[in-house]
Motif scaffolding. Structure first.
Motif: not given
Length: 390
Positions: A227-230, A262-265
């Protein structure tokens, strides 16, 4: 590769003989687990395909996928863990007592310590274990999915393509796999398969006691999750290659795979790719294309997006697969568009739905007009069901 795996196995086994007591704290006790999935499926075949085959297919069907897992492990006094896993097909799919008396899907033992895990028996290879592909909310993707498998929109007999980006050519053949400890999100795996094709069946399983033919297959895989940040990142790559030296073996193979998510929220996007190069050699290497050279070269890729709303998930996926067949210029193909959804009623109880469009194409041209065509098929699928995990 074989020497690396033997050395890894020896290192883990050596841990069993470390100083101090190495007896198990208690006898292994098997735990029960598994899943039961049942779908009501609506499927509409192409009328030309039905006319060409001389068969009419039902528009509504009930399909299931059920397995029971038996597994357990124990930890020795020196900290090493030893365990077993057995997966039993429990009806609803193709592996039933009517079609195959052996309904054990996978069966293996493992030894795990601080230097890694060694798996011996019938299990997926290291590249498959670490593979990442497009997300699907209903878990209805890959070679066993309702749309991709050909169980809903019927796959013509003339069409031969890969149905998953996992390098599953060896299926569940007996093998030795070493999985290294995860280091800063990176996990490596390696596999040695003495006989990928088997001697009496498509894949050499745990009930095949005959000595292996000389068709050694090797595989390596890598998986990365961090995980890199969000943003959550998952990556994978794999390479499987085989050397056929026995009479009657179709040819050598080389396969490559790669995947990412890639997961963002609540949003996850991902996709994967697989390429196969199979060098046919009917008795000897040749640059001439054999008449039965199905699947000499092929590739498959998928892409998808999923939204996680907590108790519910929704996804869209696309898959395209192509492979050379018996002619020098033709290609068979599979194309799938799929929407899936899931709603969790409670832990282990999910309502699921999938729908979409499937198209199977042979290398030959489609028949014109209203002429029947058994080599091409396409159609729509709507499926809803329930999935129980235990």
């Amino acid at each position: 590769m074989k020497k690396v795996l033997i050395a890894s196995t020896a290192l883990v086994a050596a841990g069993l003989m470390t100083t101090g007591s190495a007896s198990a704290a208690e006898k292994i006790k098997l735990n029960l687990g598994g899943f039961s999935k049942w779908w009501v499926v609506g499927a509409w075949q192409d009328s030309a395909f039905e006319a060409g085959t001389g068969r009419g297919y039902a528009n509504v069907d009930v399909k299931g996928d059920n397995e029971i897992f038996f597994g357990g492990d124990t930890t020795l006094d020196n900290g090493m863990k030893i365990g077993v896993n057995i997966e039993l097909e429990a009806g609803g799919g193709s592996e039933t007592a009517q079609s195959n008396p052996d309904v054990i899907d996978k069966s293996y033992v493992f030894i795990e310590s601080g230097i890694g895990k060694v798996i011996v028996g019938s299990e997926a290879n290291g590249a498959v274990l670490l593979h990442v592909m497009a997300p699907d909310a209903a878990g209805n993707w890959g070679s066993e999915g309702l749309l991709i498998s050909g169980s809903s929109i019927v796959q013509p007999g003339a069409v031969s393509v890969m149905k998953t980006t996992e390098i599953d050519t060896d299926d569940n053949a007996d093998k030795i796999t070493y999985v290294a400890p995860t280091f800063y999100g990176l996990t490596l795996g390696a596999t040695y398969i003495p006989n990928a094709s088997g001697t009496t069946s498509p894949s050499k399983g745990e009930d095949n006691s005959n000595q292996a033919l000389s068709q050694s297959v090797y595989g390596v895989g890598a998986g990365y999750a961090n995980t890199f940040g969000p943003i959550g990142v998952k990556l994978s790559t794999g390479f499987v290659w085989g050397d056929a030296n026995a009479a009657g073996i179709a040819g050598d193979l080389q396969e490559f795979s790669a995947g990412t998510q890639l997961a963002w929220g609540p949003v996850t996007v991902g996709g994967s790719y697989r390429q196969r190069i199979l060098d046919e050699k009917p008795g000897a290497y040749t640059t001439t294309r054999p008449a039965n050279a199905a699947n000499i070269d092929g590739h498959i890729w998928d892409a998808g997006i999923m939204y996680d709303g907590g108790a519910w998930q929704l996804s869209f996926g696309y898959l395209n697969s192509k492979a050379e067949d018996s002619t020098a210029t033709g290609q068979d193909s599979l194309t799938v568009y799929q929407v899936s959804g899931k709603y969790s009623l409670s832990p282990g109880i999910d309502l699921q739905a999938s729908g979409g469009f499937v198209e199977w194409n042979d290398e030959s041209a489609k028949a014109s007009g209203n002429t029947g065509d058994a080599n091409h098929n396409e159609g729509w699928v709507i499926a809803t069901g329930i999935a129980l995990t235990f």
